[in-house]
Design an enzyme around this catalytic site. Sequence first.
Site, PDB file in Angstrom:
ATOM      1  N   GLY A  45      57.083  75.580   1.412  1.00 39.09           N
ATOM      2  CA  GLY A  45      55.641  75.296   1.540  1.00 39.09           C
ATOM      3  C   GLY A  45      54.962  75.309   0.103  1.00 39.09           C
ATOM      4  CD  GLN A  50      52.018  77.428  -4.120  1.00 35.00           C
ATOM      5  OE1 GLN A  50      51.961  76.773  -3.147  1.00 35.00           O
ATOM      6  NE2 GLN A  50      52.726  78.305  -4.656  1.00 35.00           N
ATOM      7  CB  CYS A  92      54.312  83.084  -3.176  1.00 38.82           C
ATOM      8  SG  CYS A  92      53.005  81.850  -3.846  1.00 38.82           S
ATOM      9  CG  LEU A  93      57.598  78.049  -4.487  1.00 40.84           C
ATOM     10  CD1 LEU A  93      57.551  76.532  -4.233  1.00 40.84           C
ATOM     11  CD2 LEU A  93      58.975  78.370  -4.818  1.00 40.84           C
ATOM     12  CG  HIS A 134      52.432  81.768   1.969  1.00 44.05           C
ATOM     13  ND1 HIS A 134      52.958  83.046   1.501  1.00 44.05           N
ATOM     14  CD2 HIS A 134      52.505  81.085   0.961  1.00 44.05           C
ATOM     15  CE1 HIS A 134      53.097  82.812   0.284  1.00 44.05           C
ATOM     16  NE2 HIS A 134      52.846  81.609  -0.081  1.00 44.05           N
ATOM     17  CD  GLU A 135      52.247  77.107   1.721  1.00 40.77           C
ATOM     18  OE1 GLU A 135      51.645  76.883   0.735  1.00 40.77           O
ATOM     19  OE2 GLU A 135      53.360  77.893   1.580  1.00 40.77           O
ATOM     20  CG  HIS A 138      48.737  79.083  -1.659  1.00 41.65           C
ATOM     21  ND1 HIS A 138      48.855  80.106  -2.740  1.00 41.65           N
ATOM     22  CD2 HIS A 138      50.002  79.412  -1.222  1.00 41.65           C
ATOM     23  CE1 HIS A 138      49.907  80.585  -3.049  1.00 41.65           C
ATOM     24  NE2 HIS A 138      50.680  80.115  -2.037  1.00 41.65           N
TER      25      HIS A 138
HETATM   26 NI    NI Z   1      52.895  80.465  -1.893  1.00 42.60          NI
END
Ligand code: NI
Length: 169
Positions: A45, A50, A92-93, A134-135, A138
Amino acid sequence: MIRPILRHGDDILHQPAAPVQEITPEIQLLIDDMIETMYAAPGIGLAAPQVGVGLRIFVADVSGGHDPADLLTFINPEFVERDGTQREDEGCLSVPGFNAAVTRSSRAVVKGLGRDGREHVVEATGLLARCFEHEMDHLDGTLFVDRLHGLQKDLIVRKIRKLSRAGKW
Ligand code: NI
């Protein structure tokens, strides 16, 4: 085009994103880049903040690119329903190298516009429900680290600050 992924500490990740007013060619290009960036990372995701764009868009694919039918794009998403709980390790990235257990809904229904501008509604359970929450977080400027408490949160934040000071973040 693969875009650089911002990390915890970058302002845009910690503030709410704005709704998309119109799906322009630039927005469609952004979505294509987000998909490419998510697969390259690799991740399941990715939200627009991000990659440094403060707009309410996320992409997800819990198959990691193995099943084209699993690729989802949401513009201006909203929760329709959420219920149950699940607690699993999450990463998380934008917080590379760190994982922690986060409590999420076990089922989540999200509606929003797709890349083509048409509304779609997706019901998710398990990993996809976790990914949706999670997204969506963000888009509100919340990272999984913000969902942790006490010592566990302090430890991760302290390690990130240390890496940051050393120029390794
Ligand atoms: Ni994330």
